[in-house]
Design a protein around this motif. Structure first.
Motif, PDB file in Angstrom:
ATOM      1  N   PHE B  43      -5.245  -1.726  -9.092  1.00 58.49           N
ATOM      2  CA  PHE B  43      -5.481  -1.899  -7.671  1.00 58.49           C
ATOM      3  C   PHE B  43      -6.061  -0.657  -7.038  1.00 58.49           C
ATOM      4  N   GLN B  44      -5.501   0.481  -7.418  1.00 60.14           N
ATOM      5  CA  GLN B  44      -5.939   1.730  -6.806  1.00 60.14           C
ATOM      6  C   GLN B  44      -7.407   2.002  -7.078  1.00 60.14           C
ATOM      7  N   THR B 679      -5.696   3.213   9.935  1.00 59.64           N
ATOM      8  CA  THR B 679      -6.516   2.990   8.741  1.00 59.64           C
ATOM      9  C   THR B 679      -5.713   3.011   7.452  1.00 59.64           C
ATOM     10  N   ALA B 680      -4.480   2.532   7.502  1.00 55.78           N
ATOM     11  CA  ALA B 680      -3.727   2.438   6.254  1.00 55.78           C
ATOM     12  C   ALA B 680      -3.041   1.088   6.220  1.00 55.78           C
ATOM     13  N   THR B 681      -2.861   0.563   5.022  1.00 51.59           N
ATOM     14  CA  THR B 681      -2.092  -0.666   4.894  1.00 51.59           C
ATOM     15  C   THR B 681      -0.791  -0.327   4.187  1.00 51.59           C
ATOM     16  N   ASP B 682       0.097  -1.278   4.112  1.00 51.38           N
ATOM     17  CA  ASP B 682       1.364  -1.052   3.433  1.00 51.38           C
ATOM     18  C   ASP B 682       1.279  -1.403   1.963  1.00 51.38           C
ATOM     19  N   SER B 683       0.068  -1.598   1.435  1.00 54.99           N
ATOM     20  CA  SER B 683      -0.030  -2.128   0.071  1.00 54.99           C
ATOM     21  C   SER B 683       0.648  -1.219  -0.956  1.00 54.99           C
ATOM     22  N   THR B 684       0.504   0.107  -0.800  1.00 57.48           N
ATOM     23  CA  THR B 684       1.146   1.028  -1.740  1.00 57.48           C
ATOM     24  C   THR B 684       2.660   0.903  -1.643  1.00 57.48           C
ATOM     25  N   LEU B 685       3.142   0.826  -0.388  1.00 52.93           N
ATOM     26  CA  LEU B 685       4.573   0.677  -0.172  1.00 52.93           C
ATOM     27  C   LEU B 685       5.067  -0.627  -0.796  1.00 52.93           C
ATOM     28  N   ASN B 686       4.304  -1.708  -0.566  1.00 51.71           N
ATOM     29  CA  ASN B 686       4.660  -3.008  -1.140  1.00 51.71           C
ATOM     30  C   ASN B 686       4.771  -2.913  -2.651  1.00 51.71           C
ATOM     31  N   LEU B 687       3.809  -2.221  -3.245  1.00 51.02           N
ATOM     32  CA  LEU B 687       3.761  -2.091  -4.688  1.00 51.02           C
ATOM     33  C   LEU B 687       4.982  -1.320  -5.190  1.00 51.02           C
ATOM     34  N   LEU B 688       5.309  -0.239  -4.478  1.00 50.34           N
ATOM     35  CA  LEU B 688       6.462   0.569  -4.869  1.00 50.34           C
ATOM     36  C   LEU B 688       7.759  -0.233  -4.784  1.00 50.34           C
ATOM     37  N   ILE B 689       7.904  -0.983  -3.685  1.00 49.97           N
ATOM     38  CA  ILE B 689       9.101  -1.811  -3.520  1.00 49.97           C
ATOM     39  C   ILE B 689       9.175  -2.826  -4.650  1.00 49.97           C
ATOM     40  N   ALA B 690       8.026  -3.450  -4.955  1.00 50.30           N
ATOM     41  CA  ALA B 690       7.987  -4.441  -6.029  1.00 50.30           C
ATOM     42  C   ALA B 690       8.462  -3.834  -7.342  1.00 50.30           C
ATOM     43  N   ILE B 691       7.957  -2.631  -7.629  1.00 52.82           N
ATOM     44  CA  ILE B 691       8.331  -1.958  -8.892  1.00 52.82           C
ATOM     45  C   ILE B 691       9.824  -1.663  -8.906  1.00 52.82           C
TER      46      ILE B 691
END
Lengths: 209, 713
Positions: B43-44, B679-691
């Motif tokens: 994703f990154q 200009t930021a989304t929570d996608s990284t945070l979402n990914l971290l929570i998922a992990i």
């Protein structure tokens, strides 16, 4: 032998595992949704940008001074493509949308209404998310070249400065004499929180004659 | 969750082969982890090509200076700070018209010849008309010229060593004066006059003389679409953050209110008041000077009657048309409240995705409080729209508490989502060919992402009928221009709310105003002529309603001087009519007030023009009007040049007089006018929570298996 108490614990832990897994899947889907939207939208936007350009070519050929016709990427969209950003060094081709509300930025980089429209004298400000469209900005170098395809002509820019600023106190210097382009995204790039006030600002100036 | 974990660990520790099991768990979770990281990496790097990049050092990027921006590179760092400035202000006020005379005295205390540049604010609707340069005993009259020509004249004189000065408009309320070739030790005065028409708010007239220019004006240039090359003379302001004595100011005022006053005071400065007759006052600031770091404000309150009061002023210059100003003062609120108009009010609320967040919350709160304020004689309806639009009730319903509660409940569950399709919503609120017997007010709340403005405008013009349209723009409102014009067409007002936190306050103000229309359906007849509009050019074109606490000003131009005027309208449930007769024709400043309105209307036409030919024609008419009435506009400037060259040294230093920092401002906390987007989304945070959650699930799963096996053995 399994005691009834043991069995209860077994069930309880199954339940907890299912909950944990569903949260995980849900979060993964959310992240995937953000990125998926950003990719799919660019495809749809490409189509409406082609329409916009085709219309503009007819307009320019007949030398009409009318507003560009707006082609919406999908029927209920409240934004429309206004330009295409091309960064050859990073293999980037992105359609720019009108307006930089959270709505538009989910799909594509957005041009701030309050700034100068592309291809006019003044500073045009384009923002996008650091983790989707403008993730490439962290690799940008001084002197990198940008192209902005507008309905009138394709403009050629060169990056002359980069800066990290705090959006709470920063005032963007807007020149009115030159055609300048400013790209804005969040900083730091690998930060987890989305509420950060730091911004990475890339300044480019027009080098067309 | 936590307790389960402790339980499992408890058992593991008890287990003799716990090391093996632990290894097993670690192995399992490491596989899971690597799969997840692969996903993350993917994703990154979908967007950025996966080049290995160094981290960006924030200090590697240059920090630009924020306020001290000069336009051309040569001027950086040559400010000598040798110029001093003194300003004298004289006001003459007749009714709502203010004529102001400003004298700016530049004194060169240095040893070089200097050029002074001063950027200063004037009230929003101020019209600069005369201009002269005073050198000792000599007065040099300024001439109105087109921008480019004025600038060229100035530059030529400057290079020739002549004394020259130029006044130009930067934006509607920002002006610059330039003064070239001031000899060392010399004092030169620039004198100019402007005029403005005041409006009554909360039963008070406020004369505001701005003395500060916010550093924010550095930024908000070019918000309009003009790419006109004649306007490329922009100069930025410089703010002095250390000293406060950059521009000392004296103010003197002669006030003829026309009516008796119940209050007269200055808001921020000490003043000395001398009453010369029942309605006349002479006012001055006390002490030698006041520091120009906050606006001067004079407030006065006229005494009110139980009927609308009409005053009429006329100016008929020699060999010119006749200019008339008509002022309608509404009755006091306590009289008005006995004469209520029953009304239908339709709220149209934008619930499209761009309203999401604070905007919709605030709009909903405002709407709820508006419902609370409806009286039982009123009727209302609510229309919401995104890409769909719908009515709450099939037709307007009486504002009973039951209906209001139902509507409030409905509002509470609305959330912002989807696209914007404004046309359908407008059609719902403005049904075709329908006459309404009662006063009908439409309140349109949106953040204004409009692109089909001409289509919308056509619909409004066609279907507005007798309805009034009030538009409210929230947020960065890119198309406030359209909303302004739509409200004018609909005889309403446009409320712009830039700061989302002000939504509640500003809408409450508007709703309060809408409750008290004093005189509606106003008709004007001049000299009992049958068709007034053919012979006279009247601004505003659609005469709006008269509301409590807000007088109405109408400006009229015609070949003949109007002797009598008849004003008709609905006052409560009865018809109200009055005749006024013109007594004198020598009021000052009405011609200019009219010309200013004319220019404003031409500017609108210029913006709406379809092609370059039409646009060029309008620009010519505009320039002609401005030149004829010698007004400084976006296309015209005033320039004054001395005949004989005095500076023979050929050296000239340019210096810009700094503006004081506004009172109570700190340089770092000032508001910016261009908000940077989130200009930021929570996608990284979402990914971290998922992990994290997956790892927790995996660990639990493995531990459970081990404990189960152990027990079943």
């Amino acid at each position: 032998m399994i005691k009834p108490r043991q069995r209860l614990k077994w069930r309880l832990s199954t339940f907890v595992i299912i909950i944990l897994l569903s949260i995980s899947v849900w979060q993964l889907a959310t992240a995937g949704w953000i990125h998926g939207k950003a990719i799919v939208a660019q495809r749809l936007l490409n189509i409406s940008w082609h329409q916009t350009m085709a219309n503009a070519r007819i307009k320019n050929a007949e030398n009409l001074n009318v507003k560009d016709k707006v082609y919406k990427p999908w029927p209920w969209a409240d934004t429309w493509p206004i330009a295409k950003l091309i960064v050859p060094a990073h293999n980037i081709k992105q359609i720019i949308l009108a307006g930089d509300s959270g709505n538009s930025l989910a799909f594509a980089p957005g041009h701030a209404f309050a700034s100068a429209p592309p291809n006019t004298h003044g500073t045009s400000v384009i923002s996008a998310h650091r983790d989707t469209h403008f993730a490439f900005l962290k690799d940008i170098r001084l002197g990198d070249e940008l192209f902005l395809e507008t309905t009138d002509e394709t403009l050629h820019y060169k990056i002359y400065d980069m800066q990290v600023i705090d959006s709470k106190t920063f005032v963007l210097p807007l020149s009115t004499n030159n055609k300048n382009l400013v790209l804005v995204t969040c900083y730091p790039f690998n930060s987890v929180l989305s509420t950060n006030t730091l911004r990475y600002v890339v300044y480019a100036k027009n080098i067309d004659r | 969750m936590h307790s389960v974990n402790t339980y499992s660990f408890h058992h593991i520790v008890k287990d003799h082969k716990h090391t093996n099991r632990l290894f097993y768990v670690l192995k399992k979770s490491s596989i899971v982890l690597s799969i997840y990281f692969l996903f993350g990496l993917l994703f990154q790097h979908v967007y950025a090509n996966t080049k290995n990049s160094d981290n960006i050092d924030p200090y590697q990027a240059q920090h630009g200076s924020v306020w001290l921006l000069a336009n051309n590179d040569e001027n950086n760092g040559v400010y000598l700070e040798a110029l001093q400035m003194q300003t004298d202000v004289d006001f003459k006020i007749t009714g709502p018209i203010v004529r102001a005379k400003i004298k700016q005295t530049f004194k060169n205390t240095g040893v070089f010849w200097a050029e002074g540049i001063y950027v200063f604010p004037l009230p929003e609707n101020a019209a600069v008309d005369t201009f002269k340069m005073i050198i000792g005993e000599r007065h040099i009259e300024g001439q109105i010229k087109e921008n480019v020509i004025a600038k060229r004249t100035y530059e030529k004189a400057k290079r020739a060593g002549k004394k020259a000065s130029l006044i130009a408009q930067q934006r509607p309320n920002i002006f610059t004066t330039s003064l070239a070739n001031i000899a060392p030790g010399e004092e030169i005065t620039i004198e100019f006059t402007y005029q403005q028409v005041l409006s009554l708010r909360d039963n008070r007239y406020r004369l505001r003389y701005p003395m500060v220019i916010g550093p924010r004006y550095n930024v908000s240039t070019n918000t309009d679409n003009s790419t006109d090359k004649t306007q490329s003379t922009h100069i930025n302001t410089q703010t002095d953050s250390k000293s406060n004595s950059n521009n000392l100011t004296r103010i003197h005022i002669l006030l003829d209110a026309g009516v008796s006053l119940s209050q007269l005071e200055s808001s921020y400065h000490k003043i000395h008041i001398n009453q010369t007759s029942e309605t006349r006052y002479s006012i001055s600031t006390t002490g030698e000077n006041i520091i120009a770091n906050r606006d001067f404000e004079l407030v006065w309150q006229p005494q009110r009657d139980d009927n609308p009061v009409i005053s009429i002023f006329n100016e008929t210059p020699h060999n010119d048309d006749s200019y008339t100003l008509l002022s309608l003062l509404p009755p006091a609120l306590n009289y008005l409240e006995q004469k209520i108009h029953a009304r239908d009010i339709v709220f149209v609320l934008d619930v499209s995705g761009s309203m999401a967040g604070t905007s919709i919350q605030q709009a909903k709160a405002a709407l709820s409080s508006a419902l609370d304020n409806l009286r039982s004689i009123d009727s209302f309806n609510i229309i919401w729209f995104n890409h769909l639009s719908e009515k709450l009730f099939p037709t307007t319903v009486t504002a009973t508490s039951h209906n209001k509660d139902y509507a409030k409940q409905f509002i509470r569950q609305l959330h912002a989502d989807g696209g914007t399709e404004m046309l359908a919503a407008l059609k719902l609120s403005l049904p075709d060919q329908q006459a309404f017997s009662r006063l009908r007010q439409i309140v349109f709340i949106t953040d204004g992402n409009i692109n089909n403005e001409s289509e919308l405008f056509q619909l409004i013009t066609k279907n507005i009928g007798n309805s009034r349209l009030f538009t409210i723009g929230i947020g960065s409102a890119p198309n406030s221009y359209f909303m302004q014009r739509a409200a004018e067409q609909g005889r309403g007002t446009f409320t712009y709310i830039g700061n989302i936190n002000d939504v509640h306050e500003k809408t409450t103000q508007l709703f309060k105003k809408l409750e008290n229309p004093a005189l509606i359906n106003i008709q004007l007849r001049i000299n009992n002529d049958t068709d007034t509009n053919d012979q006279y050019e009247i601004f505003p074109k659609n005469i709006p309603d008269l509301y409590a606490n807000e007088p109405l000003t109408i400006l009229i131009k015609g070949k003949k001087t109007p002797e009598t005027m008849t004003i008709k309208g609905d006052y409560g449930n009865s018809e109200w009519q009055t005749n006024v007769t013109l007594t004198s024709t020598d009021s000052a400043g009405i011609r200019i007030a009219w010309a200013r309105e004319k220019i404003k209307s031409l500017m609108n036409q210029h913006r709406e023009a379809n092609n370059n030919v039409e646009r060029e024609q309008i620009k010519q008419t505009l320039t002609k009007t401005a030149l004829r009435h010698s007004l400084v506009s976006q296309y015209t400037s005033l320039v004054a040049v001395d005949v004989t060259p005095t500076n023979t040294e050929g050296l000239l230093y340019q210096e810009q007089i700094k503006n004081n920092l506004p009172h109570g401002w700190k340089i770092n906390t000032s508001s910016r006018s261009l908000l940077l987007a989130q200009t930021a989304t929570d996608s990284t945070l979402n990914l971290l929570i998922a992990i994290t959650f997956f790892i927790m699930a995996a660990i639990l799963f493995s531990l459970r298996k081990t404990t189960y096996k152990q027990h079943s053995l």
